[in-house]
Structure formats: structure tokens, C-alpha cells
Design an enzyme around this catalytic site. Structure first.
Site, PDB file in Angstrom:
ATOM      1  N   GLU A  95       9.565  -4.408  10.521  1.00 57.83           N
ATOM      2  CA  GLU A  95       9.866  -3.019   9.884  1.00 57.83           C
ATOM      3  C   GLU A  95       9.790  -1.712  10.938  1.00 57.83           C
ATOM      4  OE1 GLU A  95       7.246  -1.087   7.631  1.00 57.83           O
ATOM      5  OE2 GLU A  95       8.448   0.259   6.792  1.00 57.83           O
TER       6      GLU A  95
ATOM      7  N   ASP B  61       0.585  -1.162  -0.060  1.00 59.43           N
ATOM      8  CA  ASP B  61       0.356  -0.130  -0.579  1.00 59.43           C
ATOM      9  C   ASP B  61       0.690   1.463   0.077  1.00 59.43           C
ATOM     10  OD1 ASP B  61       0.907   0.113   2.452  1.00 59.43           O
ATOM     11  OD2 ASP B  61      -1.634   0.216   3.585  1.00 59.43           O
ATOM     12  N   SER B  62       2.134   1.653  -0.334  1.00 59.59           N
ATOM     13  CA  SER B  62       3.483   2.134   0.120  1.00 59.59           C
ATOM     14  C   SER B  62       2.633   2.373  -1.743  1.00 59.59           C
ATOM     15  CB  SER B  62       4.517   1.579   0.118  1.00 59.59           C
ATOM     16  OG  SER B  62       5.104   0.468  -0.990  1.00 59.59           O
TER      17      SER B  62
ATOM     18  N   ASP C 286      -1.429  -5.519  -0.267  1.00 57.41           N
ATOM     19  CA  ASP C 286      -1.828  -5.586   1.097  1.00 57.41           C
ATOM     20  C   ASP C 286      -3.314  -5.288   1.295  1.00 57.41           C
ATOM     21  OD1 ASP C 286       0.406  -5.027   3.198  1.00 57.41           O
ATOM     22  OD2 ASP C 286       1.266  -3.333   1.910  1.00 57.41           O
TER      23      ASP C 286
ATOM     24  N   LYS D 147      -1.308  -9.307   2.389  1.00 55.65           N
ATOM     25  CA  LYS D 147      -0.598  -8.894   3.710  1.00 55.65           C
ATOM     26  C   LYS D 147      -1.293  -8.140   4.998  1.00 55.65           C
ATOM     27  CE  LYS D 147       3.243  -6.199   3.657  1.00 55.65           C
ATOM     28  NZ  LYS D 147       2.534  -4.723   4.373  1.00 55.65           N
TER      29      LYS D 147
ATOM     30  N   GLU E 218      -1.455  -5.007   8.228  1.00 58.37           N
ATOM     31  CA  GLU E 218      -1.144  -4.815   9.391  1.00 58.37           C
ATOM     32  C   GLU E 218      -1.449  -5.293  10.727  1.00 58.37           C
ATOM     33  OE1 GLU E 218       0.127  -0.952   8.752  1.00 58.37           O
ATOM     34  OE2 GLU E 218       1.008  -0.654   6.849  1.00 58.37           O
TER      35      GLU E 218
HETATM   36  O1  KIV Z   1       3.287  -1.069   1.913  1.00 61.14           O
HETATM   37  C1  KIV Z   1       4.982  -1.308   1.043  1.00 61.14           C
HETATM   38  O2  KIV Z   1       5.365  -1.424   0.685  1.00 61.14           O
HETATM   39  C2  KIV Z   1       5.191  -2.663   2.911  1.00 61.14           C
HETATM   40  C3  KIV Z   1       6.804  -2.792   3.123  1.00 61.14           C
HETATM   41  C4  KIV Z   1       7.527  -1.800   2.679  1.00 61.14           C
HETATM   42  C5  KIV Z   1       7.286  -3.855   3.897  1.00 61.14           C
HETATM   43  O3  KIV Z   1       4.163  -2.738   3.428  1.00 61.14           O
END
Ligand code: KIV
Length: 291
Positions: free
Chosen positions: A204, A66-67, A105, A135, A137
């Protein structure tokens, strides 16, 4: 001419895309699990089909992180990222890859309310993208959700330590686990996620001993980012390691100078257009040529 791969059919006479012709077997979640303590797992973020095609042969996993909120959409943080964004970019990365397992994510707000909400959105992500896993969090509080998902056919990669979706609670992106209490809490989060069935855990932005302790304790592979070389694998945001941005965070090693490469090429193109030195004869169509 039409080329069929494991994931897509592309008309190569019209498409810029460059498919891998030979069908390859993707890495599966059970095979990723088996890499615990073995050859380190290589993961990078990918958001677009072309970057996925270029990175895929070298990576075990491609993370549609989600970055992308910051990297692709210029958002200040990941809180505003939507399911629609994750579905669209996840599908593009799956179309562009043949070998790596693709992990998508779950965006903020799509899984925290209840295990049922998480199942609805995680199943949508897998259906619409073709990715192998999601994924999410969080730690202890989300363990029942991870158990709910994994026992219903959805592989989950957990993400502990610095959790960027919690930026409004944390107040920033500082390293986590400086106090004993916080360190113990992060280790407990990781154990809870592993016990709930997570097939892998991203750690992280933590003090190194925390990452080492988690890696030694949990049965699934750990993937570090700003954590420790002793994790079972590493992940970075691809654009960070390629040098697309001016700032290089401490936990990133730059392997390229992408912003300079792009800026130099665009500068040369602009100069050619202004001087009328592009296009040249070579770039123009002639009646006597076949194509
Ligand atoms: O969103 C993302 O890119 C991430 C990584 C930096 C682990 O969660």
C-alpha cells in the site's frame, strides 16, 4: 421456501437477502498462490452481507478490512477497531459470499505482542467467521509471527508499505519509500513476510519502483493499492471506488456515484412522503389480494 447454499440456509419468504442457489466452489489459498504472474487477482473490501452478495461473483477475494472503522463506524482511524467488530463483519461477509476467498484483517493490538497472542486471535477470527485467511500489517519484526501462524494452519496475507495501523508513528497516510533507505526497508519487509510463509502481500501507498521490485522478487502474489499496475492483483476500499465519499484519493478510480444515487433517492422519497404521494394504491394491502 427454504434455499440451501454452500454457506447458509435462508428463508426467502421473509428475508431480504438474496442467496445464490447453486453451491459454488470458493477460491482457496493455494489457488490464489498459483495465480502469481498470471491473471490479475481482483480484491475489494466488503463489510456487510448484501455488499458481499453483490460483489462476490466478480471478485477473487473479499477483504473484511479494518478500514470498516472509518467506513462503517465513523472512527478517525483503524486503531480503535476491535476483534468483536472484525468477527461480526467477517461472519456477515462469509454468509454473503460463495465464490471469493474471504480474508479478515487482524485489528491493531490483536497480534503484535507475541506469536501466541496472534494465534489465539487469528484462530478465533477463522472459527467465528469461516474466513479463509487473516491479514496483518508489518514487516521483518512480525516475520516470526507469520511463520508461527502459517506453520499452525493459519494462512496469512501480509501488508507492507503504508500500514494505516501505525498512523500514530507515521503521523499520517503519506506515500512511503521516497528515500532509498525507506525503500530498501519496505522491500526487505516484503521479502521477510514472503520467506515466513505469507501466501500474498498487500503493498500500500509506495513509490511504484518498490512495488515492481517486490513483485519481481517474492514468490507469492502481490496485491497493490496505490502501488503499481504491475502487481499481481489490486485492491480498493469498495466505498471509495463506488463514489460514496466526497473525496477521491489519487490512488482510487471512481466507478460509480453512490453518494449521489443515495441522496437523489432519499430526496425523492422525502418529497413523496411530504406530498402524501407515497404510499400509492400499489403499495397497500387489500383483503381480496393473496399477498
Ligand atoms: O483495511 C483495509 O481496507 C485494507 C485495504 C485498504 C488494503 O487494509
Amino acid at each position: 421456501m427454504s434455499t440451501t447454499s454452500t454457506t447458509l440456509t435462508l428463508d426467502t419468504s421473509t428475508s431480504r437477502a438474496n442467496p445464490t442457489p447453486a453451491p459454488m466452489k470458493r477460491l482457496t489459498v493455494p489457488r490464489i498462490r498459483q495465480r502469481k504472474g498470471g491473471e490479475p487477482l481482483v480484491m475489494l473490501t466488503a463489510y456487510t452481507v448484501r455488499m458481499a452478495q453483490i460483489m462476490d461473483p466478480h471478485c477473487d477475494m473479499l477483504l473484511v478490512g479494518d478500514s470498516l472503522g472509518q467506513v462503517i463506524y465513523g472512527l478517525p482511524h483503524t486503531v480503535a477497531v476491535t476483534m468483536e467488530m472484525m468477527c461480526a463483519h467477517g461472519a456477515a461477509v462469509v454468509r454473503g459470499s460463495y465464490h471469493a476467498a474471504v480474508i479478515v484483517d487482524m485489528p491493531f493490538g490483536s497480534y503484535e505482542a507475541s506469536p501466541e497472542q496472534a494465534f489465539t486471535n487469528a484462530s478465533r477470527l477463522l472459527k467465528e467467521t469461516g474466513a479463509a485467511a487473516v491479514k496483518l500489517e508489518g514487516g521483518k519484526v512480525l516475520a516470526p509471527t507469520v511463520e508461527f501462524l502459517t506453520s499452525r494452519g493459519i494462512p496469512v496475507m501480509a501488508h507492507v508499505g503504508l500500514t494505516p495501523q501505525a498512523v500514530n508513528i507515521l503521523g499520517g497516510y503519506g506515500v512511503r519509500g521516497k528515500s532509498d533507505v525507506e525503500a530498501r526497508s519496505i522491500v526487505a519487509d516484503a521479502k521477510a513476510m514472503a520467506d515466513a510463509g505469507a501466501f500474498s502481500i498487500v503493498i500500500e501507498g509506495v513509490m511504484e519502483p518498490i512495488a515492481i521490485e517486490i513483485t519481481k522478487t517474492v514468490a507469492c502474489p502481490t496485491i497493490g493499492i496505490g502501488a503499481s499496475a504491475q502487481c499481481d492483483g489490486q485492491v480498493l476500499v469498495a466505498e471509495d471506488m463506488l463514489g460514496l465519499f466526497e473525496r477521491t484519493p489519487k490512488f482510487v478510480k471512481r466507478y460509480g456515484a453512490m453518494s449521489k444515487v443515495v441522496a437523489d433517492a432519499v430526496k425523492d422519497y422525502a418529497a413523496d412522503v411530504r406530498a402524501r404521494t407515497f404510499p400509492t394504491e400499489d403499495n397497500l394491502y387489500r383483503a381480496d389480494e393473496e399477498k
